[in-house]
Enzyme design. Structure first.
Site, PDB file in Angstrom:
ATOM      1  N   SER A  39      -6.989 -26.138  -5.438  1.00 53.23           N
ATOM      2  CA  SER A  39      -5.936 -25.968  -6.446  1.00 53.23           C
ATOM      3  C   SER A  39      -4.723 -26.865  -6.245  1.00 53.23           C
ATOM      4  O   SER A  39      -3.929 -27.036  -7.163  1.00 53.23           O
ATOM      5  CB  SER A  39      -5.477 -24.510  -6.497  1.00 53.23           C
ATOM      6  N   LYS A  80       1.232 -23.062  -3.429  1.00 55.03           N
ATOM      7  CA  LYS A  80       1.522 -23.626  -4.758  1.00 55.03           C
ATOM      8  C   LYS A  80       2.874 -24.349  -4.712  1.00 55.03           C
ATOM      9  O   LYS A  80       3.621 -24.249  -3.754  1.00 55.03           O
ATOM     10  CB  LYS A  80       1.582 -22.524  -5.828  1.00 55.03           C
TER      11      LYS A  80
END
Length: 183
Positions: A39, A80
């Protein structure tokens, strides 16, 4: 015999102190983490090993575009990038990030944007469409993975409460040939 006992005692004390210091440092200041998944590509790769700076978010405010580690709803830790801070209005259109109406460059996405030929890297959205609010709530962060098409992030799990943030990370230490600071 007493000299031997004394030496063993000194080594035991040194070992106990070393273990205690290591535990304190890991729990309060720094901890290793392994990137699990794709990701954050191309910035981070699956199985990269990084250092999480836990102290930084206990003494200072988060900064836009920092890479953070936080406890996600699935009882996992996610890595993230901070896109939105409390009070920010977030929007994506024409593959461009707008924060509070101003367009922002995202140079960490340039490599992926060049590879995409079938539409935008980041589908258009407004914050209200994703979380039902016009702005990021107080005490929360809006985060996204760099691999926008394959990232489970605030677009799916909502904003991240600050108390769930473990810290920020910017040092890849393993594998050795990939040792670097990440931005």
């Amino acid at each position: 015999m007493t000299k031997k006992k004394s030496e063993i005692w000194e080594w035991t004390k040194a070992l106990v102190i070393a273990v205690a210091l290591a535990a304190i440092i890991r729990y309060f200041f720094f901890a290793p983490i392994v990137v699990d998944g794709l990701s954050m590509m191309p910035t981070l790769h699956d199985q990269d090993r990084m250092i999480v700076n836990k102290l930084n978010y206990k003494i200072s405010e988060p900064k836009r575009f920092d890479i953070i580690v936080f406890h996600a709803p699935e009882n996992k830790d996610y890595i993230k990038r901070i896109i939105g801070l409390p009070g920010d209005k977030i929007e994506y259109k024409d593959d461009t990030l707008f924060i509070n109406g101003r367009a922002y460059e995202e140079p960490y996405l340039d490599e992926y944007k060049k590879q995409v030929i079938d539409g935008p890297l980041t589908d258009p959205f407004t914050l209200e469409e994703k979380i039902g609010r016009e702005t990021v709530p107080e005490g929360h962060l809006f985060v996204m993975g760099d691999n926008r098409r394959f990232s489970k992030d605030s677009r799916h799990i909502g904003t991240v409460p600050m108390e769930k943030v473990l810290g920020n990370t910017s040092i890849i230490y393993w594998p050795p040939e990939d040792f670097r600071l990440v931005k």
